[in-house]
Write an enzyme that holds these catalytic residues in place. Sequence first.
Site, PDB file in Angstrom:
ATOM      1  CB  CYS A 158      -0.789   0.066   1.229  1.00  0.00           C
ATOM      2  SG  CYS A 158      -0.182  -0.433   2.661  1.00  0.00           S
ATOM      3  CG  HIS A 251      -0.574   4.446   3.639  1.00  0.00           C
ATOM      4  ND1 HIS A 251      -0.848   4.360   4.870  1.00  0.00           N
ATOM      5  CD2 HIS A 251       0.086   3.077   3.312  1.00  0.00           C
ATOM      6  CE1 HIS A 251      -0.798   3.078   5.549  1.00  0.00           C
ATOM      7  NE2 HIS A 251      -0.427   2.398   4.594  1.00  0.00           N
TER       8      HIS A 251
HETATM    9  P1  NAP Z   1      -6.672  -8.309   9.328  1.00  0.00           P
HETATM   10  O1  NAP Z   1      -7.428  -7.197   9.498  1.00  0.00           O
HETATM   11  O2  NAP Z   1      -5.646  -9.036  10.210  1.00  0.00           O
HETATM   12  O3  NAP Z   1      -7.446  -9.659   8.459  1.00  0.00           O
HETATM   13  C1  NAP Z   1      -6.768 -10.881   8.168  1.00  0.00           C
HETATM   14  C2  NAP Z   1      -7.772 -11.791   7.677  1.00  0.00           C
HETATM   15  O4  NAP Z   1      -7.083 -13.165   7.521  1.00  0.00           O
HETATM   16  C3  NAP Z   1      -9.057 -12.233   8.451  1.00  0.00           C
HETATM   17  O5  NAP Z   1     -10.055 -12.394   7.579  1.00  0.00           O
HETATM   18  C4  NAP Z   1      -8.529 -13.339   9.158  1.00  0.00           C
HETATM   19  O6  NAP Z   1      -9.907 -14.395   9.693  1.00  0.00           O
HETATM   20  C5  NAP Z   1      -7.663 -14.255   7.923  1.00  0.00           C
HETATM   21  N1  NAP Z   1      -6.953 -15.402   8.593  1.00  0.00           N
HETATM   22  C6  NAP Z   1      -6.157 -15.213   9.475  1.00  0.00           C
HETATM   23  N2  NAP Z   1      -5.429 -16.424   9.718  1.00  0.00           N
HETATM   24  C7  NAP Z   1      -6.409 -17.321   9.106  1.00  0.00           C
HETATM   25  C8  NAP Z   1      -5.980 -18.560   8.914  1.00  0.00           C
HETATM   26  N3  NAP Z   1      -5.398 -19.421   9.296  1.00  0.00           N
HETATM   27  N4  NAP Z   1      -6.878 -19.216   7.787  1.00  0.00           N
HETATM   28  C9  NAP Z   1      -7.734 -18.535   6.918  1.00  0.00           C
HETATM   29  N5  NAP Z   1      -7.685 -17.211   7.183  1.00  0.00           N
HETATM   30  C10 NAP Z   1      -7.124 -16.408   8.221  1.00  0.00           C
HETATM   31  O7  NAP Z   1      -5.421  -8.121   8.183  1.00  0.00           O
HETATM   32  P2  NAP Z   1      -5.521  -6.742   6.827  1.00  0.00           P
HETATM   33  O8  NAP Z   1      -5.085  -5.498   7.367  1.00  0.00           O
HETATM   34  O9  NAP Z   1      -7.117  -6.845   6.330  1.00  0.00           O
HETATM   35  O10 NAP Z   1      -4.824  -7.265   5.521  1.00  0.00           O
HETATM   36  C11 NAP Z   1      -4.857  -8.445   4.779  1.00  0.00           C
HETATM   37  C12 NAP Z   1      -3.868  -8.567   3.619  1.00  0.00           C
HETATM   38  O11 NAP Z   1      -3.796  -7.670   3.167  1.00  0.00           O
HETATM   39  C13 NAP Z   1      -2.469  -8.787   4.666  1.00  0.00           C
HETATM   40  O12 NAP Z   1      -1.589  -9.421   3.574  1.00  0.00           O
HETATM   41  C14 NAP Z   1      -1.910  -7.249   4.228  1.00  0.00           C
HETATM   42  O13 NAP Z   1      -0.419  -7.140   4.308  1.00  0.00           O
HETATM   43  C15 NAP Z   1      -2.523  -6.769   2.955  1.00  0.00           C
HETATM   44  N6  NAP Z   1      -2.623  -5.407   2.836  1.00  0.00           N
HETATM   45  C16 NAP Z   1      -3.360  -4.591   3.933  1.00  0.00           C
HETATM   46  C17 NAP Z   1      -3.450  -3.282   3.949  1.00  0.00           C
HETATM   47  C18 NAP Z   1      -4.114  -2.341   4.470  1.00  0.00           C
HETATM   48  O14 NAP Z   1      -4.153  -1.159   4.476  1.00  0.00           O
HETATM   49  N7  NAP Z   1      -4.560  -3.062   5.625  1.00  0.00           N
HETATM   50  C19 NAP Z   1      -3.071  -2.907   2.632  1.00  0.00           C
HETATM   51  C20 NAP Z   1      -2.574  -3.540   1.411  1.00  0.00           C
HETATM   52  C21 NAP Z   1      -2.506  -4.699   1.670  1.00  0.00           C
HETATM   53  P3  NAP Z   1     -10.406 -14.252  11.123  1.00  0.00           P
HETATM   54  O15 NAP Z   1     -10.977 -12.992  11.155  1.00  0.00           O
HETATM   55  O16 NAP Z   1     -11.140 -15.253  11.169  1.00  0.00           O
HETATM   56  O17 NAP Z   1      -9.462 -14.509  11.912  1.00  0.00           O
END
Ligand code: NAP
Length: 357
Positions: A158, A251
């Site tokens: 991002c 950002h």
């Molecule tokens: P997050 O809020 O922590 O969400 C993580 C997701 O992964 C939740 O749905 C969680 O499910 C699931 N998960 C965790 N462990 C799992 C497992 N063992 N099996 C299946 N599902 C599982 O993270 P996020 O911020 O949305 O980020 C998600 C991805 O996007 C990451 O790779 C991050 O680096 C990328 N990203 C994020 C941003 C940002 O601005 N936030 C920007 C660009 C890219 P549960 O709820 O059931 O635990």
Amino acid sequence: MKKIPVGILGATGMVGQRFITLLQNHPWFEISVVAASPKSAGKKYKEAVKGRWIIKETIPSRIANLNVDSVEDDLDKIAKKVSFVFSALDLEKEKIREIENNFASRGIPVVSNNSAHRWSKDVPVIIPEINPGHLSIIKQQQKNRGWKQGFIAVKPNCSIQSYVPLLTPLLKFQPKKVIVTTLQAVSGAGKTLKGWPQMQENVIPYIDGEEEKSEREPMKIWGKVAGGVIESVIEPNISATCIRVPAEDGHMASVSVSFAKKPTKKQIINAWKNFDPLKKLNLPSSPNQFITVFEVLDRPQTRLDCNIESGMGISVGRLQEDKIFDFKFIGLSHNTIRGAAGGAILTAELLKTKGYL
Ligand code: NAP
């Protein structure tokens, strides 16, 4: 037109929630599966996100009552219900690679937000306005891995969306050195200010792994497909410092750049204003104006401007000549929309238009 059924892996997380809201009235795609960890699986979506739904809009009613599948345990069941998946998972890289490969090997294309596949030389890292041509590597990827219909395409980190779209129209002036300092919102860490008390009234000068991504990923995006791989460029040389600041979303990047062929200020502004290479495709999630240039002194501001063009536009301001470098400026993008879910949806729209989905 019959809509294409899509699954969201990691649907309960911060980026997953963005996918849910951004896709609710999408003209081409319709969510048919929401999947997450075993902890959420088996619950209705609204129960799985109870107490952690962070988007201002309410959960779309059709999705609220969908049952959450388990990404791993229900893989075959999910693969039968969708034509492709968006991946917004957050778990160990090795595991994510395995899960995404498992979907692709079953004929299900994966458009991923995660960094697990970004360094595979046959996986395109796409910002649709910048390197749509990299999609041509998909045929090679399928050949390398013995996949027929499935493939993996990813979007970049991002942080880089706040400066790579601004440097790209300036590549004709041959930028040589770039210093970038990013000021990144807490949602980039999957958190809120309320849920992260250490960030209140605080700035943390470290984000694990972010500086390496911010320096390396642009080089792949500006690279070319040659000899069955994506070859990175070696210039400009980028030095990045990534800082977490107490903003919810958005950002910002402070950028200083020197060029081999120094442009005028007017040439830079014109290059930004006229850079909109996707316009002719008229994709549903494309912003009307990709880059918005502010000529007042105190913009862009994170809270005021990160939602520009529904979070899909990039804004820039404070363009000035610099005493050490040639120019400096401030860029801004929305990290969970343009930098994550929105960017991935735009990538999927491009994939569909080009016949990959
Ligand atoms: P997050 O809020 O922590 O969400 C993580 C997701 O992964 C939740 O749905 C969680 O499910 C699931 N998960 C965790 N462990 C799992 C497992 N063992 N099996 C299946 N599902 C599982 O993270 P996020 O911020 O949305 O980020 C998600 C991805 O996007 C990451 O790779 C991050 O680096 C990328 N990203 C994020 C941003 C940002 O601005 N936030 C920007 C660009 C890219 P549960 O709820 O059931 O635990």
